[in-house]
Structures are given as structure tokens and as C-alpha cells.
Design an enzyme around this catalytic site. Structure first.
Site, PDB file in Angstrom:
ATOM      1  N   GLU A   1       0.917  -1.190   0.064  1.00 55.31           N
ATOM      2  CA  GLU A   1       0.145  -0.023  -0.092  1.00 55.31           C
ATOM      3  C   GLU A   1       0.988   1.208  -0.051  1.00 55.31           C
ATOM      4  O   GLU A   1       0.526   2.416  -0.432  1.00 55.31           O
ATOM      5  CB  GLU A   1      -1.064   0.017   1.234  1.00 55.31           C
ATOM      6  CG  GLU A   1      -2.175  -0.974   1.116  1.00 55.31           C
ATOM      7  CD  GLU A   1      -1.757  -2.519   1.049  1.00 55.31           C
ATOM      8  OE1 GLU A   1      -0.715  -2.541   1.710  1.00 55.31           O
ATOM      9  OE2 GLU A   1      -2.545  -3.328   0.886  1.00 55.31           O
TER      10      GLU A   1
ATOM     11  N   ASP B   1      -9.556  -0.385   5.352  1.00 58.85           N
ATOM     12  CA  ASP B   1      -8.745  -0.604   6.653  1.00 58.85           C
ATOM     13  C   ASP B   1      -7.295  -0.636   6.195  1.00 58.85           C
ATOM     14  O   ASP B   1      -6.507  -0.335   7.229  1.00 58.85           O
ATOM     15  CB  ASP B   1      -9.043  -2.260   7.098  1.00 58.85           C
ATOM     16  CG  ASP B   1     -10.608  -2.440   7.063  1.00 58.85           C
ATOM     17  OD1 ASP B   1     -10.900  -2.610   8.162  1.00 58.85           O
ATOM     18  OD2 ASP B   1     -11.170  -2.483   6.014  1.00 58.85           O
TER      19      ASP B   1
ATOM     20  N   ILE C   1      -5.467   1.363   4.631  1.00 59.86           N
ATOM     21  CA  ILE C   1      -4.912   2.675   4.558  1.00 59.86           C
ATOM     22  C   ILE C   1      -3.737   2.888   5.727  1.00 59.86           C
ATOM     23  O   ILE C   1      -3.070   3.850   5.581  1.00 59.86           O
ATOM     24  CB  ILE C   1      -5.782   3.905   4.470  1.00 59.86           C
ATOM     25  CG1 ILE C   1      -6.864   3.516   3.382  1.00 59.86           C
ATOM     26  CG2 ILE C   1      -5.203   5.040   4.279  1.00 59.86           C
ATOM     27  CD1 ILE C   1      -7.814   4.725   3.142  1.00 59.86           C
TER      28      ILE C   1
ATOM     29  N   HIS D   1     -11.251  -5.935   8.389  1.00 59.85           N
ATOM     30  CA  HIS D   1     -11.381  -5.796   7.220  1.00 59.85           C
ATOM     31  C   HIS D   1     -13.109  -5.398   6.891  1.00 59.85           C
ATOM     32  O   HIS D   1     -13.734  -5.527   6.030  1.00 59.85           O
ATOM     33  CB  HIS D   1     -11.647  -7.337   6.511  1.00 59.85           C
ATOM     34  CG  HIS D   1     -10.165  -7.752   6.299  1.00 59.85           C
ATOM     35  ND1 HIS D   1      -9.500  -8.459   7.419  1.00 59.85           N
ATOM     36  CD2 HIS D   1      -9.393  -8.128   5.049  1.00 59.85           C
ATOM     37  CE1 HIS D   1      -8.525  -8.637   6.848  1.00 59.85           C
ATOM     38  NE2 HIS D   1      -8.213  -8.369   5.702  1.00 59.85           N
TER      39      HIS D   1
END
Lengths: 324, 445
Positions: free
Chosen positions: A59, A84, A86, A128
Site C-alpha cells: 500500500e 482498513d 490505509i 476488514h
């Protein structure tokens, strides 16, 4: 009018924007090969070869690379798989994506869209299923949007892609499958980021929400209507910068306010709305502000507990009747 | 934990009560069983005892205010203890049906508008804004909102008395305001000659009040002003209400009591001592079973016939009167009636009548015979429709079978409500009472 799902609507928005702007490209995990974990990118890889890019599971790279590409003149759309996640790339969001334009004195712009699927989808548990939008309304430099229906999903995404500032686009996992009427391209009305919509006019109470929370808002308004209570329903759509005037005008009219969201109530986006109403329209309130959200606890995995974690329309109806 | 003091329900028909007087002040120590206040109903005044030991923490309903039964009127608890939100425990009134409870929380009962001087008024911001715009004093506005809060609709629906609106918008010159403040004069009492109150208005007010005070001192020696007692207020209210409700006609008829006197002597000879009142209760009750119209009540446009006779007997007290009733008098024996009349009169004089004995009467007998009264027009005890006045028994010269003779004659004065009791019905009833009393053997028929 044709009916399409939320997921299809976002795909349409992507296709139209990619068609229109050669500098738009998509980057994320499992997009090119799989078409997105919820099918929201299906068909795009074939339609726009080389412009739908699969990334490693990083990410930090996805957002960092997106910011770099935006600085280099592209209009990237990057995907978070689950909102989630991030958490992994928080520095890229907080310190790069949000701040670069300011730090460069406006010489560079960041026309980046960060797409983030969120919400309780049933059994997703604590890592999640979260709705994390509220973290980001505290960050100057990013716009935060969270549409509640297919038509808005399309128009808000198009507006986000065309925006020269970074936009965090929250799309609810349960809403993906919901279908509704969406006009043909020529009949579309562009969305202006920062505008809320009065979805239903009423006079006794204003119910405000966004994203999936709008289902609670609408259902509560329906139930109240049966008992002769007229509720005004507002979809905020954009959480930052949010449409203060539409909200204040409504409260000045109905004198009662009920706020609902799926995210944790404490410190949620709705707290900002409540505080602003108290600051700027206190003298128009004829009842305490009601605020509904999730309890301050990680999202439970057990279905029975997840059930208890949710907010229901009945909660709103009961609360509103208590302050009439 | 602080304990509520409720407006007691002192009888089946009692729906609301008025605080006659608080016998304790806020801060006073009270003991369980000690009398803390007296409550006035439409029938009489009752003392209310403390349910618990402690300190009277708060009085929510001041003297003279009327509130529904079961309303919280005050709090007892430990010294210095905080009292829960005034509005919260209020709707303890009627038991909620399960259906109603499930659907929606019932709106809180309206809190009394009367608030202690300087008490913070719970009101929503919008209600305050409206009150300010309209120039209303929030403290005067009764609350109907959640938790007993004044909400916008309370302000919008509030109708202030003309006097209070004028008073609330007092405008005064700075000098007048300062002088008034120095002298402790409430500017609301001062009349302005031109728009706002000026110093000269204030001076005029001061000289006028001084004159009035001097005049008042003289008058005080010739007259005395006393507030009505709770019972007096109840009587005043009930008599006026009756007078306004029923168009009455009074009928007088003389009864030859020769046989009745003999009958009473016979009983006495057998050690059964009954009064004429006892006898009247028995005989009139029988007549009433034959004339249902005299034993009914009127509600809206309906006549409610009672298949029982609850005979009220007026009992004079030192400071007023009460009318306890003998339930099912038509079914009781003379000795039962006699015992009950005595017991009720005794309880009445001791102020210990149970409230249920004061309601539910269907007819009333009131006896002034002992004072030599020959005729009067009693006032109906609502919601009954007739009342029988009993006069003195006196030997009179009468003609029987063409001969002059002396007989004990007693006049009966029947007042009846002409809404339901026509003259002929009233007359026939009275005639029947006469017939029964002149032929006591008929009581068995």
C-alpha cells in the site's frame, strides 16, 4: 431508465474518464488480472491495455507511486482493496498526498483519487470491515467523499477524477451490489464536490447521513412518515469539505437533528456536524442532537455480536419520537 | 437515595389534588409518619404523612397549585442530597398498556409552570429564542417537552395574561430604574404616564402606596381578612358549581308524624334507639328505589340510573360541613343504618372520614330541624340530582275527618334538578315519602 449496480456505475465512470483523459490510469492489487476484488474494474484491463496496473502487495507503494505519478502529470486512480489497509500507507496519505501541493507553493498539483472499499459486509471482522472516513476529515489537503447510491457513485467518482486535488473515495462493500436507476451519459448532471443533497423534504426533524448510513436514514424517515412525523433527509455525499449551509438551513427549519453513520460514533464525522450545528445554530435547536453510530469497540467477528454492533432504523425512530 | 413525595390518591374518584399547605419547609427534618402537608380535594382536606425519615429536600408544587394524583410534588432525602431531574419521574401516572409502551415513549407529562423564584428553567435553545422574541418570561411557560423541558411548541402555544405581558416589558428611564432599585420597588407595579416609566411616575407611585397603606391601617381595625380553609374552599367551589349546573325547584310538603313517632316509641320500648334521621334514611331509600329519576346523575346528555342508593347525610362541623354517605342504604336494616349514621358522624367530627365515604353518593338528606327551621331550599350535592331538606317537627292544629286536632307535623323540602326531574315526578316522589312515613308498616310492603 436503466438500472445498474453501484459497482457497475463506478466501472462506467472509470471507463468514461479513461476515454476522456489519456493521463488517467489505475493502479492496485488484483485489478488487471482479477478485475478488482468486488468486480468494480471488470473489463477495464482489456478496454484500456496497459492502463490498469497490478502492483505488489504494498500500500505504501500504491499511494506513494500514485503521488509521484500525479506530480509527473498523470491523473492516477489508486485502489486500496480494503479501506482498513490505509493504515499501512498513512504517511503517504497524511504527509505526501495531502501536503505536497501546499509544500510546493501550489507549483504542483495532485489530481489523485484513492479508492477505498469499506464497511461491514458480514463476517469481515475487526480488520476488514471498518469505516475509517472520519480519520481523514481531520486532514487538511484531502477531499473525502462517500456516495450512497449508484448514480452518485458514478458522478462523484467522475468529479473526483477531474479534481486537481487528492480525493479519498469511500465505496461501501454492501452498496456495490445494489442497483438503481442511473441516467444515460447525455442526461447526467455533474456532481460538485462539497455539495450535500436534500433527498427528502420534511419539517419535524432533519436526518443526516452518507454512504450506507443513508439506508438507515431513509428507512427511519419512512417509518416516521407512517406515524405522521415528517423527516427531512440529507445525504452529505462529501464529508470534507462538507456542506455546512445545507445542513444549517435544514436545522433552522426543522429544529431537530438526527445524525447517523455506520462508523464508530466516538470522534466520527457526524460529531463534526453536531458540533458545528451547536456552534452556529444552537438557538434553532428545539431538542438535543441525536447521534447514532457503532459502539466504541473493534468490529466483532461473531455474527450475533456483529448484529449488536450495527445501527438499525428502529433506533432512530425511537430516539426521534423521544424528542418530539 | 431521595424519595419522591407523590400527590396521593385519596379515593376512587380523586383525579387531582390541590396543595392546601406545606407543614414543613425545605430543609426541615421530617420523620416517617409526621404530617408534612395537607391536600385539598373537591371533598375535603386531608393531612399527608411522610413515608420516610429524612430532610424535605425540595418542594415542586407550591401551595394552591393543583396537580394530577401520583405527580411528584416534592422530595425527601439525606441533607444536602441532590434531587433527580424534576421531570424524570413525573409520568408515573397511569400504568401504560404494553402496546403503547412498545410503540413510542409517551411524551412526558406537562410540568407545572410554577417554578421557584430564580429556578433555572429547562428549555431548548429554540424555545428560549422564541420566548425572547415574543417577550415572554420563560419561567411562566409550562413545559411539555422531553424530560419536562420547555420546547418551542410550549412557547408558541403560550398565552400570557394581559397584565403579565405588560409587566414583562417594563421600560424605565435610567434614573427611575436606579431609584426603584435603591428603594426596592418592583417597576412592574409602577404605571407610566407616557410610555416608559420616568422618575415622576415613581414619585407618584410612592405617594399613592403610602396613602393606601395609611388607609389600610384604619380598615384593618374594622375588618379582618383571613384566607379560606381548605374545606371552606371546597364547599365554596362545590356549591357554586352546583348552582351553575342545576336549574332547581324546591317543593315543600308537611308530613304527619303521628304514626312515625309511635313507631319510634315501639322500637325504643324494645331497646332499639333510632333517630328521625335514621328513619328518614330508611324510608327515603325505599321511595328512591321506586323513583329512579331522583336517584340518578347527569353526564353530558346522558342520564345515569343507579341501581343502588348511597344515602348522603350532611354532617355539620364547627368549620363547615361534610356529606358522608351510607352505601346501599336501600338494602340495610334500620339498626344497621342507625349504627352507620352514628359512626360516620363521629368520624366526620374527628376529621377521620375515609375519602371513599365522601364520594359515590346518589341522594342527600340534610336536617336543620333541630334549629326550628320550617322550610329551606338546600343546594344539590353534585353530581346527584336531588336533595331532601328536613325541617322541625312541631305540633300543629290540623283538620282530620272534619275535626280539629293537634298533630306533630314535619315539613320536608325537596330540591330537585329540573334538567331530569320534572315537577310532577318530584311531587309524586315527595307524596310517596309522605305516604310511607305516615304509614310506617308500608316499609315492609
Amino acid at each position: 431508465m436503466r438500472k445498474i449496480t453501484f459497482s457497475e456505475a463506478t466501472r462506467e465512470a472509470m471507463a468514461e474518464e479513461m476515454e476522456k483523459y489519456p493521463e488517467v490510469f489505475v493502479m492496485g492489487e488484483d485489478l488487471a488480472r482479477q478485475g478488482g476484488i468486488f468486480g468494480q474494474f471488470k473489463g477495464l484491463p482489456a478496454e484500456f491495455p496497459g492502463r490498469v496496473i497490478d502492483t505488489p502487495i504494498s500500500e505504501t507503494f500504491i499511494v506513494g507511486g500514485g503521488v509521484g505519478a500525479a506530480l509527473g502529470g498523470a491523473r492516477p486512480v489508486v485502489d486500496m482493496h480494503f479501506a482498513d489497509f490505509i493504515g499501512v500507507c498513512m504517511d503517504e496519505v497524511l504527509n505526501q498526498m495531502a501536503k505536497v501541493r501546499y509544500m510546493f507553493g501550489g507549483q504542483a498539483k495532485i489530481p489523485l483519487v484513492l479508492r477505498a472499499p469499506d464497511g461491514l459486509a458480514g463476517g469481515g471482522a475487526a480488520q476488514h470491515s471498518q469505516s475509517v472516513e472520519s480519520f481523514f476529515i481531520h486532514i487538511p489537503g484531502i477531499k473525502v467523499v462517500a456516495p450512497s447510491n449508484p448514480y452518485d457513485a458514478k458522478m462523484v467518482l467522475k468529479a473526483a477524477i477531474e479534481c486537481d486535488d487528492p480525493v479519498l473515495y469511500f465505496e461501501n462493500k454492501v452498496l456495490y451490489k445494489e442497483a438503481a436507476e442511473v441516467p444515460e451519459k447525455e442526461d447526467e448532471v455533474p456532481y460538485e464536490i462539497g455539495k450535500a443533497r436534500v433527498e427528502r423534504e420534511g419539517k419535524d426533524v432533519t436526518i443526516i447521513s452518507y454512504s450506507i448510513g443513508m439506508k438507515n436514514a431513509r428507512a427511519a424517515a419512512d417509518a416516521l412518515a407512517k406515524d405522521g412525523v415528517s423527516a427531512e433527509v440529507i445525504d452529505l455525499i462529501t464529508l470534507s469539505p462538507w456542506d455546512k449551509e445545507t445542513v444549517l438551513n435544514s436545522v433552522r427549519k426543522t429544529h431537530r437533528l438526527c445524525l447517523v453513520s455506520e462508523c464508530v460514533k466516538q470522534g466520527g464525522a457526524m460529531a463534526e456536524v453536531a458540533a458545528t450545528v451547536a456552534e452556529e445554530a444552537l438557538e434553532y435547536l428545539d431538542a438535543p442532537i441525536l447521534r447514532y453510530g457503532a459502539p466504541f469497540t473493534p468490529i466483532p467477528f461473531a455474527p450475533t455480536l456483529e448484529k449488536l454492533y450495527r445501527v438499525y432504523p428502529e433506533d432512530l425512530v425511537k430516539g426521534i419520537k423521544g424528542i418530539l | 437515595m431521595a424519595t419522591e413525595i407523590f400527590m396521593p390518591k385519596l379515593g376512587l374518584t380523586m383525579t387531582e389534588g390541590t396543595i392546601d399547605s406545606w407543614k414543613k419547609n425545605v430543609g426541615d427534618t421530617v420523620q416517617k409518619g409526621e404530617i408534612i402537608l395537607s391536600v385539598e380535594t373537591d371533598k375535603l382536606t386531608n393531612d399527608v404523612e411522610a413515608d420516610t425519615d429524612g430532610v424535605l429536600l425540595k418542594i415542586l408544587v407550591p401551595e394552591g397549585e393543583t396537580v394530577p394524583c401520583k405527580t411528584v410534588i416534592g422530595w425527601i432525602g439525606a441533607a444536602g442530597e441532590a434531587v433527580p431531574d424534576a421531570g424524570a419521574p413525573a409520568p408515573a401516572a397511569a400504568p401504560e398498556t404494553p402496546a403503547a409502551a412498545a410503540s413510542a415513549p409517551a411524551p412526558a407529562a406537562a410540568a407545572p409552570a410554577a417554578r421557584a423564584e430564580g429556578e433555572y428553567v429547562l428549555a431548548t435553545p429554540y424555545a428560549k429564542k422564541l420566548a425572547k422574541e415574543k417577550g415572554f418570561d420563560l419561567a411562566r411557560i409550562p413545559a411539555t417537552g422531553y424530560k419536562g423541558v420547555v420546547v418551542a411548541r410550549d412557547v408558541e402555544g403560550f398565552v400570557p395574561s394581559a397584565a403579565s405581558t405588560a409587566a414583562e416589558a417594563v421600560k424605565a428611564s435610567p434614573l427611575a430604574a436606579k431609584v426603584a432599585a435603591d428603594l426596592g420597588i418592583d417597576l412592574k407595579e409602577v404605571k407610566a404616564a407616557h410610555g416608559r416609566i420616568l422618575a415622576e411616575d415613581l414619585l407618584r407611585y410612592i405617594s399613592e402606596t403610602r396613602e393606601k397603606a395609611e388607609a389600610g391601617a384604619d380598615a384593618a381595625e374594622r375588618e379582618e381578612v383571613k384566607p379560606m380553609s381548605g374545606m371552606r374552599k371546597a364547599i365554596a367551589k362545590n356549591m357554586l358549581n352546583s348552582h351553575m349546573t342545576s336549574p332547581t325547584v324546591t317543593f315543600n310538603l308537611g308530613i304527619d308524624m303521628t304514626e312515625m313517632k309511635r313507631y319510634r316509641e315501639q322500637l325504643k320500648a324494645k331497646e332499639i334507639k333510632v333517630s328521625y334521621t335514621d328513619l328518614l334514611v330508611k324510608f327515603v331509600a325505599k321511595a328512591l328505589t321506586e323513583f329512579p329519576l331522583l336517584n340518578c346523575s347527569v353526564e353530558d346528555n346522558k342520564i345515569i340510573y343507579k341501581h343502588y342508593v348511597n344515602m348522603g347525610v350532611a354532617v355539620a362541623l364547627d368549620n363547615g360541613l361534610v356529606v358522608p354517605n351510607i352505601t346501599d342504604a336501600d338494602k340495610k336494616s334500620l339498626t344497621e343504618i342507625s349504627a352507620e349514621v352514628k359512626e360516620l358522624a363521629k368520624l366526620a367530627r374527628e376529621g377521620k372520614l375515609p375519602p371513599e365515604k365522601l364520594s359515590g353518593g346518589t341522594f342527600t338528606i340534610t336536617n336543620l330541624g333541630m334549629y326550628g327551621i320550617e322550610s329551606f331550599s338546600p343546594i344539590i350535592n353534585q353530581p346527584e340530582v336531588a336533595i331532601l331538606g328536613v325541617n322541625t317537627m312541631e305540633d300543629k292544629v290540623v283538620v282530620r275527618n272534619g275535626e280539629i286536632c293537634i298533630r306533630p307535623i314535619m315539613n320536608l323540602s325537596l330540591t330537585a334538578d329540573h334538567r331530569v326531574v320534572d315537577g310532577s315526578v318530584a311531587a309524586q316522589f315527595l307524596q310517596r315519602v309522605k305516604s310511607l312515613m305516615e304509614n310506617p308498616a308500608l316499609i315492609l310492603a
